[in-house]
Every structure is written in C-alpha cells, then in structure tokens.
Motif scaffolding. Sequence first.
Motif, short mmCIF file in Angstrom:
data_model
loop_
_atom_site.label_atom_id
_atom_site.label_comp_id
_atom_site.label_asym_id
_atom_site.label_seq_id
_atom_site.Cartn_x
_atom_site.Cartn_y
_atom_site.Cartn_z
N VAL A 65 0.84 -1.20 0.00
CA VAL A 65 0.00 0.00 0.00
C VAL A 65 0.87 1.25 0.00
CG1 VAL A 65 -1.59 1.38 1.40
CG2 VAL A 65 -2.04 -1.04 1.04
N LYS A 69 0.95 3.81 -3.09
CA LYS A 69 0.53 5.19 -2.85
C LYS A 69 1.57 6.17 -3.40
CE LYS A 69 -1.08 8.27 0.83
NZ LYS A 69 -1.32 8.40 2.30
N ARG A 164 -5.76 -1.36 -0.54
CA ARG A 164 -6.33 -0.80 0.69
C ARG A 164 -7.46 -1.68 1.21
NH1 ARG A 164 -6.11 5.61 -1.03
NH2 ARG A 164 -4.18 6.10 0.09
N ARG A 167 -5.87 -4.53 2.79
CA ARG A 167 -5.33 -4.17 4.10
C ARG A 167 -6.43 -4.07 5.14
NH1 ARG A 167 -1.75 1.21 5.04
NH2 ARG A 167 -3.69 2.18 4.40
#
Length: 344
Positions: A65, A69, A164, A167
């Motif tokens: 992630v 990002k 995400r 996660r």
Amino acid sequence: MKRPLRTHGYRAAAAVALACTITSTTQQAAQADPQTLTEVQARLRSLYRDAEVATDEYNATDEKVIRQKKRVGVLDDQVHVTEAKLARLNSLAGAAAAAQYRGGGLPAELQFALASEPGQALDNVGLALQTQRNTRNLLTDLTATRKEVRSRKDAAAALLGRLRASRRAMATERKTIEQHIAAAKTLESSLAAKERQRLAALEKKEADKAQAKWESTGILKKVGTGATTAGKKAIAYATRQIGKPYVWGAEGPNSFDCSGLTSQAWLAAGVTIPRTAEEQWAHLTRVPVDDMRPGDLIIYFSDASHVAIYIGNGNIISAPRPGRYVYVSPAASMQILGVVRPDA
C-alpha cells in the motif's frame, strides 16, 4: 509410572479447553502425561506459526500500500506536468492563430506573391509552416502522453484501492491473529510452573539436537567468520535490542517482530531492505548456507515466514514469537530455508 501433567485445577483445565482444544476434553488435559506435553508443544508451535504467517502477510500488504501510494503520487505529478505543457502549448498555438488573423489571415502563398522581398517571404513562410507542423506534432504527442499517463494513473489508483481493501481485510484478520496469540498464551499459562519448565527444557533439547546435527556436517568450518562494515553495524544494532519484547507488526524502537528486527538492523547499517521475511527471501541476493557470513539473514520454514540475523559461531539474533524477547539462539534450531545477503 508416568507422572501426570499438573495444572491449576478447574481453571487451568478450562483454559486448556479454550486454547482451541489441545485435547478433546478438559479431563484429558487435567490427566495429561508427557506425551500430551509434546502435543501441547506442537499446538503452541501451530498457534504461534499461524500468527507469524498472518503477521508477515499483513506487513507485506501494508508495504505494498505504501509503495503503491507513492507510485500513484508520481503518476499524478506526471499528469499535472503533461497537462500544464499542453495548456501552455495550446495557449501558444492560439496566440499564433490570433496573430495570423490580425495580420490579415492571408494564406502563406498569397503573402509570398504580395511580398516586396519574395526571398525573405519564402523563408518566413517556410519557418511558419515548419513551426505549425512542429506544434501540431507536439500537441499530438503530448495528448497521447497525457492519455497514457492518465491510464496508468487510473490503473495504479485502482490497484491502490484493491490493496487498501485487502489491508482493511487484513486489519480484520488482526482479531484472528490476536486470538491465536491469546490462545497460545492461555495454554502456556494453564501449565503449572514445573510443566512450563519441562516444556522449555523439551524445546531446548530439540533445538540443541538440531544444532548439533547441523554442526556435525562441518558447516562452521565452511561459513565465513568476518562481517562487512555494514554487517557489523547491523549486528551491533540487533545486539542492542536483546531483551526487547516480540510484538507482531512492530519494527522498534521498543519492540519488534522477526522481520522488523532484521529490516531495522540493516537500515541502521545504511541499507534499506524489504520489510517482511517473505520479501527479504524473494528480493535479496541468495547465498549458499555454507558461504554465509555474519550479518547475513537466515530465512526459516518453507513459506519463508521467519527470519533472523546470523552473528557468527553458529548463532543468530532474532525476535522469535509472541511472549518471547529478542535473544541469541542456535542458528539451526528451526528449519532453515536459505540465506540472503543484504549488502551483496
């Protein structure tokens, strides 16, 4: 006659039952014999291994992630730069068209025919036509570039969204991890002090046996004994952490999980390596076990779910599992998968 495994009465028996039924009934747990102690050991290993595998997966997802990002951010910047160039070029093209309109908007051929100095007019017309072609080509290229970058950004953003979501799902799995850890701790605490000592002695005996078998191959005569400068720094960092508790997902400064310790140790040496044991195994340079040297990382188990830093003389420093602390232990006390070298 085999002595029974003693526990703290009914409370202990209930605790054993809570710990995912190490035996089929609390009565069996209360009357367990040394064979059941081996089963207790096996169950503890299973619970802690499950927790460690889940921890590594959670950490890996978190790292993905973070990286994704950053990638989305870079692509977003590229989109903005491309759009700014397009806006400027469109503005210049518009200004050129307006200037041509103010100049009468005459076709280049007519301007050439009416010019007092045809040679200069020809040069001007040729330059103007070339500039227009270059502008059109650049506009076409930039438009295509913007489309490509936007497409890449959209794809990257979509992947980020999936990561995400993964996660978040893994965060939900934290409860499962914590339940495994709690069950293992409950199982351990249900044992009488003498039985915990016996369990520790059993674990040490097995570790010593595995280490002796490993050393009997002459491995310590083959492995390197000198660490690099960076390796020495990594070992020094790991040594300073001895005695700090294992906490799943932790990477210091007050607690660590296994790969949190090794990644931070090498970061202290100025070398950035992947965060998880699985990623360290996948991306760092692999070396034969008999070619390893102090500072190298030993990866354990077939799924590469555990890692430790080799410090020489057949020993490692690792953050072993919940309920334990960073400590020095025999390198072959667990199943060795292979060795990787961060500063290769």
